[in-house]
Write an enzyme that holds these catalytic residues in place. Structure first.
Site, PDB file in Angstrom:
ATOM      1  N   CYS A 125       0.849  -1.180   0.000  1.00 30.21           N
ATOM      2  CA  CYS A 125       0.000   0.000   0.000  1.00 30.21           C
ATOM      3  C   CYS A 125       0.888   1.233   0.000  1.00 30.21           C
ATOM      4  O   CYS A 125       2.022   1.190   0.447  1.00 30.21           O
ATOM      5  CB  CYS A 125      -0.888   0.012   1.231  1.00 30.21           C
ATOM      6  SG  CYS A 125      -1.819  -1.509   1.415  1.00 30.21           S
ATOM      7  N   ARG A 163       3.458   1.374  -6.783  1.00 31.81           N
ATOM      8  CA  ARG A 163       3.535   0.264  -5.834  1.00 31.81           C
ATOM      9  C   ARG A 163       2.408  -0.733  -6.052  1.00 31.81           C
ATOM     10  O   ARG A 163       2.487  -1.860  -5.567  1.00 31.81           O
ATOM     11  CB  ARG A 163       3.473   0.809  -4.398  1.00 31.81           C
ATOM     12  CG  ARG A 163       4.671   1.644  -4.013  1.00 31.81           C
ATOM     13  CD  ARG A 163       4.443   2.339  -2.702  1.00 31.81           C
ATOM     14  NE  ARG A 163       4.398   1.413  -1.585  1.00 31.81           N
ATOM     15  CZ  ARG A 163       5.449   1.048  -0.863  1.00 31.81           C
ATOM     16  NH1 ARG A 163       6.625   1.544  -1.143  1.00 31.81           N
ATOM     17  NH2 ARG A 163       5.331   0.215   0.134  1.00 31.81           N
ATOM     18  N   TRP A 173      -3.970  -2.091  -1.554  1.00 34.96           N
ATOM     19  CA  TRP A 173      -3.861  -3.351  -2.297  1.00 34.96           C
ATOM     20  C   TRP A 173      -4.522  -4.382  -1.387  1.00 34.96           C
ATOM     21  O   TRP A 173      -3.970  -4.748  -0.359  1.00 34.96           O
ATOM     22  CB  TRP A 173      -2.391  -3.665  -2.545  1.00 34.96           C
ATOM     23  CG  TRP A 173      -2.153  -4.759  -3.538  1.00 34.96           C
ATOM     24  CD1 TRP A 173      -2.105  -4.643  -4.891  1.00 34.96           C
ATOM     25  CD2 TRP A 173      -1.898  -6.136  -3.253  1.00 34.96           C
ATOM     26  NE1 TRP A 173      -1.835  -5.863  -5.461  1.00 34.96           N
ATOM     27  CE2 TRP A 173      -1.719  -6.795  -4.483  1.00 34.96           C
ATOM     28  CE3 TRP A 173      -1.829  -6.891  -2.083  1.00 34.96           C
ATOM     29  CZ2 TRP A 173      -1.461  -8.160  -4.574  1.00 34.96           C
ATOM     30  CZ3 TRP A 173      -1.574  -8.246  -2.173  1.00 34.96           C
ATOM     31  CH2 TRP A 173      -1.391  -8.857  -3.413  1.00 34.96           C
ATOM     32  N   ASN A 194      -0.807  -0.282   6.532  1.00 35.74           N
ATOM     33  CA  ASN A 194      -0.174  -1.195   5.583  1.00 35.74           C
ATOM     34  C   ASN A 194       0.260  -2.426   6.372  1.00 35.74           C
ATOM     35  O   ASN A 194       1.002  -2.303   7.340  1.00 35.74           O
ATOM     36  CB  ASN A 194       1.039  -0.516   4.935  1.00 35.74           C
ATOM     37  CG  ASN A 194       1.636  -1.353   3.817  1.00 35.74           C
ATOM     38  OD1 ASN A 194       1.101  -2.404   3.457  1.00 35.74           O
ATOM     39  ND2 ASN A 194       2.745  -0.889   3.268  1.00 35.74           N
ATOM     40  N   GLY A 195      -0.231  -3.596   5.989  1.00 30.54           N
ATOM     41  CA  GLY A 195       0.143  -4.814   6.712  1.00 30.54           C
ATOM     42  C   GLY A 195      -1.085  -5.672   6.953  1.00 30.54           C
ATOM     43  O   GLY A 195      -2.134  -5.477   6.335  1.00 30.54           O
ATOM     44  N   GLU A 233      14.563 -14.811 -16.700  1.00 32.79           N
ATOM     45  CA  GLU A 233      14.219 -13.404 -16.490  1.00 32.79           C
ATOM     46  C   GLU A 233      13.395 -12.856 -17.665  1.00 32.79           C
ATOM     47  O   GLU A 233      12.412 -12.140 -17.462  1.00 32.79           O
ATOM     48  CB  GLU A 233      15.512 -12.590 -16.283  1.00 32.79           C
ATOM     49  CG  GLU A 233      15.345 -11.096 -16.239  1.00 32.79           C
ATOM     50  CD  GLU A 233      14.408 -10.578 -15.149  1.00 32.79           C
ATOM     51  OE1 GLU A 233      13.986 -11.367 -14.283  1.00 32.79           O
ATOM     52  OE2 GLU A 233      14.054  -9.389 -15.194  1.00 32.79           O
ATOM     53  N   LYS A 239       9.566 -11.351 -17.471  1.00 30.15           N
ATOM     54  CA  LYS A 239       9.152 -10.027 -17.970  1.00 30.15           C
ATOM     55  C   LYS A 239       7.952 -10.182 -18.897  1.00 30.15           C
ATOM     56  O   LYS A 239       7.002  -9.418 -18.817  1.00 30.15           O
ATOM     57  CB  LYS A 239      10.289  -9.320 -18.726  1.00 30.15           C
ATOM     58  CG  LYS A 239      11.448  -8.826 -17.908  1.00 30.15           C
ATOM     59  CD  LYS A 239      11.157  -7.678 -16.979  1.00 30.15           C
ATOM     60  CE  LYS A 239      10.790  -8.165 -15.613  1.00 30.15           C
ATOM     61  NZ  LYS A 239      11.826  -8.217 -14.624  1.00 30.15           N
ATOM     62  N   GLU A 283       4.727 -11.281 -16.900  1.00 32.38           N
ATOM     63  CA  GLU A 283       4.310 -10.313 -15.879  1.00 32.38           C
ATOM     64  C   GLU A 283       3.557  -9.117 -16.456  1.00 32.38           C
ATOM     65  O   GLU A 283       2.599  -8.639 -15.856  1.00 32.38           O
ATOM     66  CB  GLU A 283       5.597  -9.868 -15.170  1.00 32.38           C
ATOM     67  CG  GLU A 283       5.524  -8.663 -14.322  1.00 32.38           C
ATOM     68  CD  GLU A 283       6.813  -8.423 -13.533  1.00 32.38           C
ATOM     69  OE1 GLU A 283       7.911  -8.629 -14.074  1.00 32.38           O
ATOM     70  OE2 GLU A 283       6.700  -8.010 -12.369  1.00 32.38           O
ATOM     71  N   HIS A 335      13.283 -33.385 -21.835  1.00 31.12           N
ATOM     72  CA  HIS A 335      12.811 -34.081 -20.631  1.00 31.12           C
ATOM     73  C   HIS A 335      11.366 -33.707 -20.324  1.00 31.12           C
ATOM     74  O   HIS A 335      10.883 -33.966 -19.223  1.00 31.12           O
ATOM     75  CB  HIS A 335      13.720 -33.754 -19.445  1.00 31.12           C
ATOM     76  CG  HIS A 335      15.142 -34.181 -19.666  1.00 31.12           C
ATOM     77  ND1 HIS A 335      15.515 -35.503 -19.716  1.00 31.12           N
ATOM     78  CD2 HIS A 335      16.271 -33.460 -19.909  1.00 31.12           C
ATOM     79  CE1 HIS A 335      16.816 -35.588 -19.948  1.00 31.12           C
ATOM     80  NE2 HIS A 335      17.295 -34.362 -20.083  1.00 31.12           N
ATOM     81  N   LYS A 381       4.593  -3.281  -6.708  1.00 32.02           N
ATOM     82  CA  LYS A 381       6.025  -3.086  -6.867  1.00 32.02           C
ATOM     83  C   LYS A 381       6.799  -3.700  -5.715  1.00 32.02           C
ATOM     84  O   LYS A 381       7.824  -4.332  -5.909  1.00 32.02           O
ATOM     85  CB  LYS A 381       6.315  -1.578  -6.951  1.00 32.02           C
ATOM     86  CG  LYS A 381       7.791  -1.233  -7.095  1.00 32.02           C
ATOM     87  CD  LYS A 381       8.341  -1.727  -8.408  1.00 32.02           C
ATOM     88  CE  LYS A 381       9.826  -1.467  -8.576  1.00 32.02           C
ATOM     89  NZ  LYS A 381      10.399  -2.368  -9.599  1.00 32.02           N
TER      90      LYS A 381
HETATM   91  O1  M6R Z   1      12.351  -5.332  -4.466  1.00 32.95           O
HETATM   92  P1  M6R Z   1      12.861  -6.717  -4.758  1.00 32.95           P
HETATM   93  O2  M6R Z   1      14.013  -6.743  -5.703  1.00 32.95           O
HETATM   94  O3  M6R Z   1      13.160  -7.491  -3.506  1.00 32.95           O
HETATM   95  O4  M6R Z   1      11.630  -7.433  -5.456  1.00 32.95           O
HETATM   96  C1  M6R Z   1      11.642  -8.805  -5.719  1.00 32.95           C
HETATM   97  C2  M6R Z   1      10.521  -9.193  -6.649  1.00 32.95           C
HETATM   98  O5  M6R Z   1       9.273  -8.931  -6.059  1.00 32.95           O
HETATM   99  C3  M6R Z   1      10.593  -8.440  -7.991  1.00 32.95           C
HETATM  100  O6  M6R Z   1      11.836  -8.599  -8.595  1.00 32.95           O
HETATM  101  C4  M6R Z   1       9.505  -8.958  -8.930  1.00 32.95           C
HETATM  102  O7  M6R Z   1       9.745 -10.268  -9.304  1.00 32.95           O
HETATM  103  C5  M6R Z   1       9.407  -8.037 -10.158  1.00 32.95           C
HETATM  104  N1  M6R Z   1       8.054  -7.597 -10.338  1.00 32.95           N
HETATM  105  C6  M6R Z   1       9.856  -8.687 -11.416  1.00 32.95           C
HETATM  106  O8  M6R Z   1       9.856  -7.823 -12.496  1.00 32.95           O
END
Ligand code: M6R
Length: 588
Positions: free
Chosen positions: A2, A28, A72, A98-99, A466, A470, A473, A489, A583
């Site tokens: 949040c 965020r 959120w 937040n929490g 990675e 991307k 996501e 496999h 985020k």
């Molecule tokens: O802030 P952080 O690097 O600890 O975040 C870790 C993951 O939440 C973050 O890398 C997430 O996988 C991204 N949205 C990927 O693009």
């Protein structure tokens, strides 16, 4: 997850200041938002579901005491009534949170017997009624402290009391920052949101409580009540760094910033890398830990350390490491990687490692973040504020640091700087107009695909993971990153006529075997996209990448980031704010 922003001071447009602060925190991730202002007779609240982008608070009264929240959802669905701020029965106390308040049901039952009226399904509303209950017989700040001590779970919240124009903010777990202005003060969940107003900040530690009014800030330990002196820090990020500038989305801006980020790392970090390499050398067992994209950086790190320094440095996913750390001792070293420094799954494993007396080194982008504060040694990534939910420049920054570190471990730091500089040059070519348009065309060609497979071997295996992350996501196309050797496999069964298959083929010892993987997919009808230093007849589409030795995966990932971005644009989605994601993942 949040966003939180609060203002108290002489300005009378408190609601507008708060809304602007919340817009800075949009990245965020959130599903609803709300603002509360104190007016002479009551607290006025405005809440809405959905985007804050076009919102305004012109219909709210003028006030110099205001706060707001982007939510959120955790407890209670996405609705106006569940959005924060929440009010007590009298309408004079408001709270943003937040929490997760873990014992909210027990507390709620008690409060119901005292005739408190609840209007939402949230755990947060329980906290405001609890404060109200205590405030009947003690000072407001004491009531907040008492309520905080009754709460279980990780909770950061700010309570507003209309009667004395003072915020009481307290944290355990989720981030909170106090911003010190001139005759005015601020609170936020992310220091970057404070930049238009002040650079002087104090990051609240767990269990710290701040009483924030226009006149000043007083701090206490919320458990013991003992007064604490604020530890002021000066923020170094600029306002321009947190704005989109001429780019349509933060993600594209952040992708284009990457050569600069790497060049700075190569130029300024030799000394830090040599120092951290010394710490790794002295440890008996070093382990890299991170979540999501940061986990893939850890995996890449394990290949870099092996290849360059012939050193075994293990890696683990942040949420899993806690289940496999029984072997840690006081000689172990944890290298924790994180952009935000607030990822709960990572912080949890780091805390467990600390209990085992392991030393913690953090490679983290946000100065003052929780990870930064609990680490024994810190190395700042130096990528500048990253606002796109999809992590780009922080990942590339981590790879640049890990490359330097591996070379430093082998006593060849200058060589490491040279390799990162090669990656800068290669990345600039990828980001030049011809390659960008070429990738845009590819995105248009494959935008209707249901599945995309990305293969790599050795160092290009984490790069494949990675790139797939991307793509899935932000474009919502199912994408899988695979070690090319694993194809036969199982996953090969999924390749059909026209399935886009991205093959990462750097100029290293993996080239031949990786190419065989591309051919296996081609033989099943796959549409082969080769990302490589040279073309090959098996490719249906070729993206050229100039070699940068062990750092070649950097320009390769950048090509993958661009493809993910343009796929998202071609499919009509917002790359900065993917659905269901935030985020900073500050809950488990
Ligand atoms: O802030 P952080 O690097 O600890 O975040 C870790 C993951 O939440 C973050 O890398 C997430 O996988 C991204 N949205 C990927 O693009």
């Amino acid at each position: 997850m949040c966003g939180i922003f609060g203002y108290v001071g002489p300005r009378t447009d408190g609601a507008t200041i708060v809304l602007a602060g919340l817009k800075q925190l949009e990245y965020r991730g959130y599903d609803s938002w709300g603002v509360a202002v104190a007016s002479p007779d009551k607290i006025v609240v405005k809440k809405k579901t959905g985007k804050i982008g076009e919102a305004n608070v012109k219909d709210m009264p003028h006030s110099s005491f205001a706060f707001g929240h982007t939510r959120w959802a955790t407890h209670g669905g996405v609705s106006e009534v569940n959005a924060h701020p929440h009010l007590d029965c009298t309408g004079t106390i408001a709270i943003i949170h937040n929490g997760i308040l873990e014992n909210y049901e027990v507390l709620k039952q008690k409060l119901l017997t005292k005739n408190h009226r609840f209007v939402s399904q949230t755990d947060t509303e329980v906290a405001v009624h609890l404060i109200e209950e205590y405030a009947k017989r003690m000072l407001f700040s004491k009531a907040v402290q008492q309520a905080f001590n009754d709460m279980e779970g990780l909770n950061a919240f700010i309570a507003m009391n209309r009667n004395n124009n003072q915020f009481v903010a307290v944290r355990s777990g989720s981030p909170l920052v106090v911003g010190f202005g001139n005759g005015e003060n601020f609170l936020a969940s992310d220091a970057a949101a404070l930049l238009p107003y002040t650079r002087q900040v104090h990051f609240l530690e767990d269990d710290e409580m701040a009483l924030v009014s226009a006149a000043g800030v007083m701090m206490f330990n919320a458990r013991t009540g003992v007064r604490i002196k604020p530890q002021k820090q000066t923020l170094t990020w600029s306002v321009a760094e947190v704005e989109k500038g001429s780019y349509p989305f933060f993600m594209l801006k952040e992708i284009h910033e990457q050569p600069g980020v790497m060049a700075d790392i190569a130029a300024d970090n030799a000394e830090h890398a040599v120092k951290l390499a010394g710490i790794i050398r002295q440890s008996h067992g070093a382990y890299m830990v991170g979540c999501g994209t940061a986990a893939y950086a850890c995996l890449a790190g394990s290949y870099l350390f092996s290849k360059i320094a012939r050193r075994h440095v293990n890696w683990a996913i942040g949420s899993e490491f806690g289940y496999q750390l029984d072997f840690l001792t006081d000689k172990s070293l944890i290298l924790a990687l994180s952009q935000s420094g607030e990822t709960m799954d990572l912080l949890d494993s780091v805390r467990k490692s600390k209990e085992k007396k392991a030393k913690i080194a953090a490679l983290v982008n946000v100065l003052g973040s929780s990870l930064w504060r609990i680490a024994d040694y810190t190395l700042v990534i130096g990528a500048g504020p990253e606002k796109g939910v999809a992590s780009t420049k922080a990942f590339i920054g981590k790879l640049a640091h890990l490359t330097l570190l591996a070379y430093a471990l082998d006593g060849r730091i200058r060589e490491g700087q040279k390799v990162v500089t090669m990656a800068v040059k290669s990345a600039k070519t990828v980001l030049g107009e011809p390659t960008v348009s070429h990738i845009q065309k590819l995105a248009k060609k494959i935008k209707k695909a249901r599945h995309v497979y990305v293969i790599g071997r050795g160092l290009s295996y984490p790069a494949a993971l990675e790139i797939a992350l991307k793509i899935k996501e932000i474009s919502y196309i199912h994408a899988e990153g695979l070690a090319a050797g694993e194809l036969k496999h199982g996953p090969l069964a999924l390749v059909e006529k026209g399935t886009p298959c991205i093959a990462l083929l750097p100029d290293d010892e993996t080239y031949g075997a990786n190419l065989a993987g591309a051919m296996e997919m081609k033989a099943r009808g796959g549409y082969i996209i080769g990302i490589s230093h040279k073309p090959h007849e098996v490719f249906d589409y070729y993206v050229p990448i100039a070699d940068a030795r062990e750092a070649t995966i950097i320009p390769m990932v950048i090509a993958g980031q661009l493809l993910a971005y343009y796929l998202t644009i071609a499919r009509g989605f917002d790359p900065d704010k993917p659905r269901n994601l935030a985020k900073s993942v500050t809950v488990k």
